[in-house]
Design a protein around this motif. Structure first.
Motif, short mmCIF file in Angstrom:
data_model
loop_
_atom_site.label_atom_id
_atom_site.label_comp_id
_atom_site.label_asym_id
_atom_site.label_seq_id
_atom_site.Cartn_x
_atom_site.Cartn_y
_atom_site.Cartn_z
N PRO A 261 -10.06 -1.35 22.25
CA PRO A 261 -9.65 -1.15 23.65
C PRO A 261 -8.14 -1.07 23.80
CG PRO A 261 -10.24 -3.44 23.26
CD PRO A 261 -10.53 -2.72 21.98
N HIS A 262 -7.70 -0.55 24.95
CA HIS A 262 -6.28 -0.36 25.20
C HIS A 262 -5.86 -1.07 26.48
CE1 HIS A 262 -7.43 3.34 22.91
NE2 HIS A 262 -6.29 3.08 22.28
N ALA A 263 -4.59 -1.31 26.58
CA ALA A 263 -4.04 -1.75 27.87
C ALA A 263 -4.15 -0.58 28.85
CB ALA A 263 -2.59 -2.16 27.69
N ILE A 264 -4.06 -0.89 30.14
CA ILE A 264 -4.24 0.16 31.16
C ILE A 264 -3.02 0.23 32.07
CG2 ILE A 264 -5.67 1.00 33.07
CD1 ILE A 264 -8.04 -0.39 31.94
N VAL A 265 -2.64 1.47 32.36
CA VAL A 265 -1.59 1.73 33.34
C VAL A 265 -2.23 2.49 34.50
CG1 VAL A 265 0.62 2.87 33.77
CG2 VAL A 265 0.09 2.03 31.47
N VAL A 266 -2.13 1.95 35.70
CA VAL A 266 -2.57 2.72 36.87
C VAL A 266 -1.36 3.51 37.35
CG1 VAL A 266 -3.51 2.67 39.20
CG2 VAL A 266 -4.31 1.04 37.49
N PHE A 267 -1.53 4.81 37.42
CA PHE A 267 -0.41 5.71 37.73
C PHE A 267 -0.59 6.33 39.11
CE2 PHE A 267 1.41 9.94 37.96
CZ PHE A 267 2.71 9.73 37.51
N PHE A 268 0.49 6.37 39.88
CA PHE A 268 0.47 7.03 41.19
C PHE A 268 1.41 8.24 41.14
CE2 PHE A 268 -0.36 2.48 42.04
CZ PHE A 268 -1.69 2.63 42.43
N HIS A 269 0.87 9.38 41.52
CA HIS A 269 1.62 10.64 41.39
C HIS A 269 2.72 10.76 42.44
CE1 HIS A 269 -0.16 12.58 44.94
NE2 HIS A 269 -1.29 11.97 44.61
N GLY A 270 3.64 11.68 42.15
CA GLY A 270 4.69 11.99 43.11
C GLY A 270 4.24 13.07 44.06
N GLY A 271 5.09 13.39 45.03
CA GLY A 271 4.76 14.43 46.00
C GLY A 271 5.01 14.01 47.43
N ALA B 202 -4.42 13.71 41.75
CA ALA B 202 -4.61 12.92 40.52
C ALA B 202 -4.20 13.69 39.26
CB ALA B 202 -6.08 12.50 40.41
N VAL B 203 -4.13 15.01 39.34
CA VAL B 203 -3.78 15.77 38.13
C VAL B 203 -2.42 16.45 38.23
CG1 VAL B 203 -6.21 16.14 37.54
CG2 VAL B 203 -5.00 17.86 38.89
N SER B 204 -1.73 16.24 39.33
CA SER B 204 -0.49 17.00 39.50
C SER B 204 0.64 16.50 38.58
CB SER B 204 -0.03 17.00 40.96
OG SER B 204 0.16 15.69 41.42
N ASP B 205 0.53 15.30 38.02
CA ASP B 205 1.52 14.84 37.04
C ASP B 205 0.89 14.78 35.65
OD1 ASP B 205 3.67 14.61 38.78
OD2 ASP B 205 3.04 12.63 39.46
N ASP B 206 0.01 15.73 35.39
CA ASP B 206 -0.76 15.71 34.15
C ASP B 206 0.10 15.61 32.88
OD1 ASP B 206 -3.64 16.07 33.20
OD2 ASP B 206 -2.56 17.61 32.05
N SER C 259 -4.63 8.02 36.42
CA SER C 259 -3.91 8.59 37.55
C SER C 259 -4.86 8.59 38.75
CB SER C 259 -3.46 10.02 37.21
OG SER C 259 -2.94 10.64 38.37
N ALA C 260 -4.55 7.75 39.71
CA ALA C 260 -5.46 7.56 40.85
C ALA C 260 -4.89 8.27 42.07
CB ALA C 260 -5.60 6.07 41.14
N ASP C 261 -5.71 9.08 42.69
CA ASP C 261 -5.25 9.78 43.88
C ASP C 261 -5.23 8.82 45.08
OD1 ASP C 261 -4.24 11.89 45.27
OD2 ASP C 261 -6.08 13.08 45.31
N VAL D 254 1.32 -1.10 36.52
CA VAL D 254 1.32 0.01 37.46
C VAL D 254 2.56 0.86 37.20
CG1 VAL D 254 -0.03 -1.05 39.29
CG2 VAL D 254 2.46 -1.39 39.23
N CYS D 255 2.43 2.12 37.52
CA CYS D 255 3.51 3.06 37.25
C CYS D 255 3.44 4.15 38.30
CB CYS D 255 3.30 3.66 35.86
SG CYS D 255 4.40 5.03 35.44
N GLY D 256 4.58 4.67 38.69
CA GLY D 256 4.54 5.79 39.63
C GLY D 256 5.86 6.51 39.62
N TRP D 257 5.74 7.77 39.99
CA TRP D 257 6.93 8.62 40.08
C TRP D 257 7.15 8.97 41.55
CZ3 TRP D 257 6.58 14.29 40.85
CH2 TRP D 257 7.85 14.86 41.01
N SER D 258 8.38 8.88 42.00
CA SER D 258 8.75 9.27 43.36
C SER D 258 7.93 8.48 44.37
CB SER D 258 8.57 10.79 43.49
OG SER D 258 9.12 11.24 44.70
N ALA D 259 7.21 9.15 45.27
CA ALA D 259 6.39 8.41 46.24
C ALA D 259 5.43 7.48 45.51
CB ALA D 259 5.62 9.39 47.12
N GLY D 260 4.96 7.93 44.34
CA GLY D 260 4.07 7.09 43.55
C GLY D 260 4.80 5.85 43.04
#
Ligand code: NA7
Length: 887
Positions: A644-654, A661-665, A681-683, A722-728
């Motif tokens: 198993p792996h550690a998990i990062v919940v990612f929030f996209h920018g925009g 959910a796929v715009s920062d693929d 990557s959760a929308d 948790v991780c996010g870019w811009s608004a994320g």
């Protein structure tokens, strides 16, 4: 005498101060205006331009005659590796009346004849003192002039010194023991005798397989009884396919030579050619092989290097191209072991200068030619009769050293140059050269370097680069004279900025991976620094012109009546980011804030389809998770390693408005592979349909769902970041605080990539970076207005910076980009976390924009920042940070 520095001294105001040295009474008049060191291609053009501009000059040349590199390198087979028609002066417009090139690639004697022809035609010899080496040049600050001494006893004062000493003119030492004991003939390709050398019937050793070796070996083999080549590093070489000057090119000339020359000046390498913008793997393998074959068939170096845009930056692309070369070598050379030894494998193709050859590889099929791989069989010493390796004693009548040069800096530092306060240039450059534009160096006023380190020089067609430098110097001298200045010198700031920029340019290429003379790696003890400027002749010229247009930005100009200094950095963006911005600007795309929301979303999605996909991951799973009010899409990226792996919940920018959910693929793939964690990557719902705090509620719901289902998703419970870019990034920060307050789920770390943290548009970064860097202040405002009412903008669920208590939040990495309107609020948040004793790493991404760090495989300079993010994530996931061990 010191003059006050005035920032705003307008040049126009100084036009009435036109003075010449001879008109001045307050300081000594130098013997000449300019001393030029060297009478090669650069020295001759300097003599032409300086004399016609009315400067008094002297040119000192160590050789008995003119020609520089073409005077000394008379070895058999010596030719230019740029088509002759491109490797010539452009200042002589009527050249075709009295000159013709006999071949596509002229031989050394023909080039030397051409240079003599030019010197005679324009009466340049009278300025040159031959057989005279400049030993010392010292700046006399009191008199504001140089004092130049030669080995011929000259002691000349000059206002300016121009080093036209060439990049490949200081031969490297032999570095082999026992040479003095050898009783046979010894030759250096770089110092070949003027009388013909006859190898007929002789046993000849050649040491070195760079360009000089590759050119001379087939010719020597035509005469010699036996040739043994001692090779340390194999070279990539393509057949020159020499012959007549290309009729197509001659036709281009006939049509419009001026256009042709100007296209060369604005090309990447100094030969008319479009810079390839096609990435290698964007086309089929069959198409790629055809393209490589075409390059092999044309027989031109710049053409070959330009096959695809990423040959010199993408290791996989480079590897494929290198393999094409290796297959060619294997196909030509009969003996498999020799072929294998001739195949370069330990450096990327074109990171050492590739060669152009005539029959080089086929020469090894001749029965009297043999290759010794000195990596396997090192040379132990030279003996009275030949060369001993660890395994064999060879007997030779002659040894030819084709061992290269102390390139780019060697000939400059060979002169004892001292500047202000008697500081020696050699000492200043002990850890690597520092220049401004490769033309000047701080502390050494009125010293110019033609094709110096930090300029395109050896990566370009030298003829074009030399003319550009000489023209720049002449314009500069004219400017100084017209405005009453006697001295020019770069500032320390400008020089440091340029040195950094050159390194930034090199760092996004594969050049540093090779032990090349570009890196100074061929000379023992020489600092390992990339010497030429790799971004191209076109960008470089534009930069030099911009410096002038901005009132000699980065230079201090001084004279008896005052001084001026418009200090600053001419290039501040990362080179690849700058190139992307230029390309984007040229496309003249509509801005998101000029469109209705639906159109903006479609446009944003459309733009996403044109980017490289990012790295492969182990598995991708698309699914839905329960949001605050309904199902939301997610995409899970699983690393290729066993879980198993550690998990990062990612929030996209925009901007809470566009994206999904796929715009920062590509970014998510990159994060997954680098951090070896599952990225989900959760929308979340978007504005303006779902305004604040809908996105926050969904982000919280996503984190809860992932935490509850970690095991089923293949994750390790408790290792959740948790991780996010811009608004994320904003959402990631907000969720980190809300989960703290709610007592869970436990977040081990937060990655905030260029996040908004309070949307305060009065911050300096919104003003400084309002326009021109991708995200504009207007677009940011458009997003805020869609997302949230002005009355709510201090709510910590929008503005984490406004939260009263930040203590106890998960450790964070906050990345801010220098040219981002959001920079200052990210910075303020990092400081606030730090003040609240939250472990925080603040990464200031120099030269980056809001988006550039997410541009995987496009803005390569972002990779080190993403590596730091991944490293931080790995740190967050260490067992000591997780609740079970913390408890
Ligand atoms: P280069 O390209 O520097 O080639 C020198 C060659 O000599 C190269 O293969 C070197 O191997 C080799 N060399 C250098 N020192 C040694 C010792 N001690 N033992 C064995 N082999 C050695 O110089 P060139 O004159 O051929 O070409 C210079 C440029 O001129 C060329 O690129 C064109 O632009 C024109 P290494 O690679 O260092 O292992």
């Amino acid at each position: 005498m010191e003059y006050p520095i005035t920032q705003d001294a307008g040049l126009e105001a100084r036009d009435d101060r036109l003075v010449t040295d001879s008109a001045r009474t307050d300081r000594p008049t130098p013997d000449v205006d300019v001393v030029v060191v060297g009478a090669g291609i650069a020295g001759l053009y300097l003599a032409y331009r300086l004399s016609r501009a009315g400067h008094r000059l002297r040119v000192f040349e160590a050789g008995d005659d003119l020609g520089g590199t073409w005077y000394w390198n008379r070895y058999p087979g010596a030719r230019v590796d740029v088509p002759s028609i491109d490797y010539m002066y452009s200042f002589d417009p009527n050249w075709q009346r009295d000159w013709q090139w006999s071949e596509k690639y002229a031989t050394q004697p023909e080039i030397l004849r051409y240079l003599n022809h030019i010197a005679d035609k324009h009466d340049l010899r009278r300025h040159i003192t031959f057989s005279t080496r400049v030993r010392q040049a010292g700046w006399d600050d009191g008199a504001s002039l140089w004092r130049v001494r030669t080995d011929g006893g000259d002691d000349v004062s000059a206002r300016f010194v121009v080093m036209a000493t060439g990049c490949l003119s200081m031969p490297k030492q032999a570095e082999v023991d026992g040479l003095e004991s050898f009783t046979g003939e010894v030759y250096f390709t770089s110092r070949w005798p003027h009388d013909p050398v006859d190898f007929t019937g002789k046993r000849v050793a050649v040491i070195g397989t760079g360009s000089s070796g590759v050119q001379s070996i087939p010719v020597i083999a035509e005469e010699a009884r036996e040739v043994v080549v001692f090779q340390r590093t194999p070279t990539f070489s393509i057949p020159a396919r020499n012959g007549q000057v290309s009729p197509e090119r001659l036709a281009l000339f006939a049509a419009n030579e001026a256009d042709y020359r100007s296209a060369a000046r604005m090309s990447p390498g100094g030969i008319p050619m479009e810079r390839s913008i096609t990435p290698t793997f964007s086309v089929s393998e069959a198409e790629r092989q055809q393209r490589y074959e075409r390059a092999w068939g044309i027989g031109e170096l710049f053409e070959a290097i330009n096959v695809y845009a990423d040959v010199l930056s993408n290791p996989a692309a480079n590897h494929e191209f290198a393999e094409f070369f290796r297959n060619k070598i294997r196909a030509i050379v009969d003996d498999p072991q020799t072929a294998s030894d001739l195949c370069p494998t330990d450096y990327p193709v074109a990171t050492k200068r590739p060669c152009l050859d005539t029959n080089y590889y086929a020469t090894y099929n001749l029965p009297h030619v043999r290759l010794v791989n000195v990596r396997k069989h090192p040379i132990r010493q030279i003996t009275e009769t030949g060369i001993d390796t660890a395994h064999e004693a060879f007997t030779f009548d002659a040894i030819v050293f084709a061992t290269g040069f102390d390139a780019v800096t060697g000939a400059i530092t060979a002169v004892d140059i001292t500047g202000r306060d008697d500081a020696a240039l050699k000492d200043k450059w002990a850890d690597g050269p520092q220049t401004y534009l490769g033309l000047t160096t701080a502390g050494f006023p009125n010293l110019f370097l033609i094709t110096g380190p930090g300029s395109p020089s050896v990566l370009s067609n030298m003829a074009v680069s030399i003319e550009q430098h000489v023209d720049w110097v002449l314009d500069c001298l004219g400017h100084l004279r017209a405005h009453g200045f006697a001295a020019i010198e770069p500032t320390a700031t400008a020089e440091a900025g340029w040195t950094q920029h050159v390194n930034d340019c090199a760092d996004i290429t594969l050049f540093p991976a090779a032990n090349s003379w570009y890196m100074g790696a061929n000379v023992p003890g020489k600092p390992r620094v990339f010497l030429p400027y790799p971004a191209g002749v076109d960008f470089y010229r534009a930069t030099c012109d911009e410096v002038v247009a901005r009132d000699y930005l980065g230079f201090k100009l001084s004279g008896p009546e005052g001084s001026m200094c418009n200090d600053g950095l001419v290039r501040r963006l990362q080179p690849d980011v700058e190139m992307i911005l230029i390309q984007m600007a040229a496309m003249n795309l509509p801005t998101l804030d000029s469109m209705p929301v639906d159109e903006a979303r479609a446009f944003y999605a459309q733009m996403s389809t044109t980017r490289p996909p990012g790295p492969d991951v182990g598995e991708i799973v698309d699914g839905v998770l329960p949001g605050a009010t309904g199902d939301l899409a997610y995409r899970l990226y699983r690393p290729p390693t066993p879980g198993p792996h550690a998990i990062v919940v990612f929030f996209h920018g925009g901007g809470w408005v566009v994206g999904d959910a796929v715009s920062d693929d590509p970014l998510c793939r990159d994060l997954c592979v680098r951090s070896d964690a599952i990225v989900i990557s959760a929308d979340y719902r978007h504005a303006p349909e779902h305004r604040f705090p809908a996105a926050v509620d969904d982000a919280m719901a996503a984190v809860r769902w992932v935490a509850d289902n970690a095991e089923a998703l293949g994750g390790m419970p408790g290792r959740l970041a948790v991780c996010g870019w811009s608004a994320g990034g904003n959402l990631a920060a907000v969720v980190s605080r809300l989960t703290r307050d709610a007592g869970g789920p436990h977040i081990v770390g937060q990655v905030l990539l260029t996040p908004p943290t309070d949307g305060d548009l009065t911050r300096a970064s919104y003003v400084e970076n309002a326009d021109g860097y991708g995200l504009t202040t207007a677009l940011a405002q458009w997003c805020y207005d869609h997302y949230i009412d002005p009355a709510d903008r201090r709510d910590p669920r929008f503005a984490p910076l406004c939260a009263g208590d930040l203590s106890g939040l998960p450790p964070a990495i906050v990345v801010t980009a220098e040219f981002d309107p959001l920079r200052d609020e990210g910075k303020a948040y990092a400081a606030a976390l730090d003040a609240a004793s939250v472990p925080v790493e603040h990464v200031r991404a120099r030269g980056h924009t809001h988006q550039s760090l997410t541009m995987v495989d496009v803005a390569l300079s972002g990779a080190p920042v993403r590596a730091r993010i991944a490293n931080a994530l790995r740190g967050f996931f260490l067992p000591t940070r997780t609740p079970e061990t913390a408890a």
